[in-house]
Every structure is written in structure tokens, then in C-alpha cells.
Design a protein around this motif. Structure first.
Motif, PDB file in Angstrom:
ATOM      1  N   LYS A  29      30.681   4.104 -13.194  1.00 41.04           N
ATOM      2  CA  LYS A  29      31.110   2.673 -13.413  1.00 41.04           C
ATOM      3  C   LYS A  29      32.277   2.200 -12.551  1.00 41.04           C
ATOM      4  CE  LYS A  29      28.890   2.317 -17.598  1.00 41.04           C
ATOM      5  NZ  LYS A  29      28.869   2.157 -19.286  1.00 41.04           N
ATOM      6  N   GLU A  70      41.320   0.797 -13.413  1.00 40.93           N
ATOM      7  CA  GLU A  70      41.014   1.256 -12.124  1.00 40.93           C
ATOM      8  C   GLU A  70      42.219   1.806 -11.268  1.00 40.93           C
ATOM      9  OE1 GLU A  70      38.387   1.662 -10.618  1.00 40.93           O
ATOM     10  OE2 GLU A  70      36.956   0.679 -12.031  1.00 40.93           O
ATOM     11  N   TYR A 102      33.986  -1.470 -11.959  1.00 40.67           N
ATOM     12  CA  TYR A 102      33.714  -2.382 -13.157  1.00 40.67           C
ATOM     13  C   TYR A 102      34.673  -2.383 -14.172  1.00 40.67           C
ATOM     14  CZ  TYR A 102      29.356  -2.930 -10.289  1.00 40.67           C
ATOM     15  OH  TYR A 102      28.452  -3.262  -9.384  1.00 40.67           O
ATOM     16  N   HIS A 103      35.520  -1.314 -14.199  1.00 47.67           N
ATOM     17  CA  HIS A 103      36.484  -1.238 -15.299  1.00 47.67           C
ATOM     18  C   HIS A 103      37.616  -2.206 -15.316  1.00 47.67           C
ATOM     19  CE1 HIS A 103      34.969   2.822 -15.163  1.00 47.67           C
ATOM     20  NE2 HIS A 103      34.920   2.687 -16.346  1.00 47.67           N
TER      21      HIS A 103
END
Length: 324
Positions: A119, A128, A122-123
Motif C-alpha cells: 500500500k 511514508e 497510501y499511508h
């Protein structure tokens, strides 16, 4: 025997065990409880102290669970300073290319707990950013559980499986010893045999009569199964293997009175070395963190401290007796 009176309610898939209702749920609950018990014991054995405002976010956000929880789960962790906030954090890590001449990783990146590479992007931005940091010996500190940097979790879970299997074996043997399991049946009373078995498995007294009031119970032969006393000791011995591997003193109850002084001292030496091996890598990491990030970082083994206090108490008692 093919009999239309029998259905598959008491048949099990090959490899499965016939167990009373609720046994599998009980098994899972016991495993969960034992895994939690030993995890708490192991994670509590070492106590870390972090002094300095640069460590405040880490302690608050982790609920004071690092680095011991990470050691239990992963075996390794890395301490680094967040360039955006100046705060020091300890997180799991992944290798980020290359080994040095000793076969140790030379570059790595921190991994926020719960981060999913699938993912990526999308964090939350902060997560990130932390995941994309490039670390090495110059800007971070490697921490490890022992000389191999291995976790305790896999071993503990395997040992707990053995402990629970031992408990269930005793449970099954007790059931077999208290209930006959061999039936000599005919076509007319095969279904009755099934119902008798299921009733006995639930420890319910049962008598079956036909419509004429005649006794239709099948002939029953005793299983004559004896429970080996060694099974009663096995759980105790398995638990001691588990605790001793973690560095905690443990002598099986059935062996305590039989041990000589030399056996006790030899066993204590092995356990002490296990603890000291783990403590040594923690102390080295604490010293490196203190030099790199400032503040005060220290770690101590609570079991060692308790041993010292117990010895001092014993010596003081001996001195007081001599004075009398």
C-alpha cells in the motif's frame, strides 16, 4: 460396516481428532493465554531508561514498549533521529542494499509498525517519510536481541504448541481411561453403540432400551488405558526448557529435591550466560545511542538485580546470626 442407520456425524476427516464440543476453542484460548504469559515475562526481563526530550515522542507513542517488544517480535531494531522533528525513534528495519566484509548489513531503512509495502503511497505522509529514510552506521544505531539478532516469538509459540498438545493428550487419556471405547455390535444395535459412545464422551450416564423394554446395549470391552505419570511431568519440563532458553531460572518441580549442589550451579551458569549474552548487546546499543543522540540511555536486567538483592539479604542474615 455399511449401515444406513449410521450417519457421518461421528466421522472425522483423516488426521483430525474426535474431540468434544468446545475443545478446539479451549485449545486456542489456552494457546493465546500461554503465549501472552511468556511474552510478558520475556519483555519485562530488561528495563530501559531514556532521559532527554529527544526521546519523549518515542516513549509516549510506543507506550514505553520499545525496544523490548520489537526484540520479541523481530529480533532487531534501529534507533534514528527523525530529521523533521529531531525526535529519536526505535523501529523495525529492512535491509536497503549491501553487506560489509563481516557479512552484516551496511544500509537499512526503518519500517513503521503496521506498514504495508503493498500500500506504498497510501499511508499518512509522516509514515511514508519515515519509511523512505536511508540509514547506516553513521546516522543510526542497530539494536539486536542477541548475537544472532533473532526473535523469541517463533520459539515461544512452538513451545506453547507442545505444552498445549501435552495438556490435550492428558485430557484425551483421562477420557479414555474413564470410558470404554471398544464396542461389539450387530446390525441392530450399531446406532445404539454410536449414541452410547457420544453420551459417554460427554460423561453422561446412558441406558438404551428397545420398544419392548429389552436391553439393546452392545457388548463393551474396557480400553484398560493407563496414564503414564511421566506425562504429568512433561508440561513442567517443557515450560522449564522454554524459560531457561529465555534466560530465566526454572527447575522442574519433580526434580528440585533430587538436584545436587553442583547440578544447580551448572544449570545456573548456563542460564546466567544466556541472560548476560542478551544484556551485553543491549548495553552496547544503549551506549551507542547515548553517544549519537545525547541524553541518557541505560538498560538493566531485572532478574540479575533480584539475584543480587537476594544474595545481599542472605549475607546480611548470616552476619546477624554470627553476631548473636
Amino acid at each position: 460396516m455399511n449401515d444406513s442407520k449410521l450417519n457421518k456425524s461421528w466421522e472425522k476427516v483423516r488426521g483430525d481428532l474426535h474431540s468434544a464440543e468446545g475443545v478446539e476453542q479451549l485449545k486456542d484460548a489456552v494457546k493465546y493465554g500461554l503465549n501472552k504469559k511468556y511474552a510478558i515475562i520475556i519483555e519485562t526481563m530488561f528495563e530501559w531508561t531514556f532521559e532527554g526530550e529527544q526521546y519523549e515522542d518515542m516513549q509516549i507513542m510506543s507506550r514505553d514498549s520499545v525496544p523490548e517488544k520489537l526484540f520479541y517480535m523481530n529480533g532487531k531494531a534501529t534507533a534514528f533521529r527523525d530529521p523533521s522533528t529531531g525526535q529519536v525513534h526505535i523501529l523495525p528495519l529492512v535491509m536497503n542494499g549491501g553487506f560489509n566484509i563481516y557479512g552484516q548489513m551496511s544500509n537499512w531503512s526503518p519500517v513503521p509498525v503496521g506498514y504495508d509495502d503493498m500500500k506504498q503511497g497510501y499511508h499518512p505522509e509522516e509514515i511514508e517519510r519515515i519509511r523512505n529514510l536511508k540509514l547506516n552506521e553513521e546516522n543510526s544505531v542497530l539494536l539486536q536481541n542477541d548475537i544472532f539478532g533473532t526473535s523469541d516469538k517463533t520459539f515461544i509459540e512452538s513451545m506453547v504448541n507442545e505444552l498445549v498438545d501435552n495438556m490435550l493428550t492428558l485430557n484425551q487419556l483421562q477420557l479414555i481411561a474413564s470410558n470404554p471405547i471398544f464396542f461389539k455390535v450387530t446390525q441392530d444395535n450399531a446406532l445404539t453403540a454410536k449414541n452410547v459412545f457420544l453420551a459417554m464422551a460427554e460423561r453422561r450416564p446412558v441406558v438404551f432400551l428397545n420398544s419392548d423394554g429389552e436391553d439393546t446395549q452392545p457388548d463393551v470391552m474396557s480400553a484398560a488405558v493407563k496414564i503414564d505419570p511421566a506425562l504429568l511431568e512433561l508440561f513442567d519440563r517443557w515450560e522449564c526448557v522454554l524459560l531457561e532458553t529465555a534466560g530465566i531460572d526454572c527447575v522442574p518441580i519433580t526434580k528440585r529435591a533430587q538436584q545436587t549442589v553442583s547440578e544447580v550451579e551448572s544449570n545456573n551458569d548456563k542460564i546466567r550466560l544466556t541472560r548476560e549474552g542478551k544484556l551485553r548487546y543491549r548495553v552496547k546499543a544503549a551506549d551507542r545511542m547515548q553517544r549519537m543522540f545525547g541524553g541518557t540511555v541505560s538498560v538493566r536486567c531485572l532478574v540479575n538485580d533480584w539475584d543480587k538483592e537476594e544474595k545481599e539479604l542472605t549475607m546480611n542474615k548470616e552476619v546477624s546470626y554470627d553476631d548473636e
